[in-house]
Enzyme design. Structure first.
Site, PDB file in Angstrom:
ATOM      1  CG  ASP A  46      -2.903  -0.488  -7.138  1.00 15.25           C
ATOM      2  OD1 ASP A  46      -3.261  -1.678  -7.232  1.00 15.25           O
ATOM      3  OD2 ASP A  46      -1.942  -0.018  -7.783  1.00 15.25           O
ATOM      4  CG  ASP A 100       0.870   0.271 -10.899  1.00 18.90           C
ATOM      5  OD1 ASP A 100      -0.347   0.059 -10.757  1.00 18.90           O
ATOM      6  OD2 ASP A 100       1.744  -0.466 -10.415  1.00 18.90           O
TER       7      ASP A 100
END
Length: 150
Positions: free
Chosen positions: A131, A117
């Site tokens: 995401d 991330d």
């Protein structure tokens, strides 16, 4: 639109999401030191390099094979839904976004044991392109199904 064209469009969207997701994660892994380096952009938006061993909001962190199994079951359910709704107008778009996002993160989980991330906004966990695709895919799917029910 024919079933074949619907499937092809969904596959094209999914492939684009996976490619963009994997490219951006590779850049982050090579250019931003894990886990301390941060790059401030604008209005509190930062680029970071984090590892997420769980799912959304790091739930089931460290779940390993269980998280991969849950992701595979979710992918199978999505494909089942898609193939039973091929005639629904525009269903290929959210399906491609959802598939691409799920596969992008699944590639990381299987290859690395975690998801990379890198986008960080204030008061929110870090996230990535996959995401974003999953979130937007759910929103677009709601609109597509709502429109189809009218």
């Amino acid at each position: 639109m024919t079933a074949g064209r619907t499937v092809a469009r969904a596959a094209l969207v999914a492939a684009g999401v996976v490619a963009l997701d994997q490219l951006t994660k590779a850049i982050v892994r090579s250019e931003i030191e894990y886990p301390f380096e941060k790059h401030d952009l604008v209005l509190g938006l930062k680029l970071v390099h984090t590892h997420n061993t769980g799912v959304a909001f790091s739930m089931f962190s460290g779940g390993g094979a269980v998280v991969v199994l849950i992701a595979l079951v979710a992918l199978a359910a999505l494909l089942g839904f898609f193939f039973t709704h091929l005639k629904t107008r525009l269903v290929w778009l959210p399906t491609g976004m959802l598939l691409g996002g799920a596969v992008g993160n699944l590639i990381d989980r299987i290859r690395l044991g975690w998801v990379t991330d890198f986008i960080k906004i204030p008061h929110w966990p870090a996230f990535n392109v996959a995401d974003i695709a999953v979130t937007l895919g759910v929103i677009v799917l709601i609109f597509v199904l709502e429109k189809a029910s009218k």
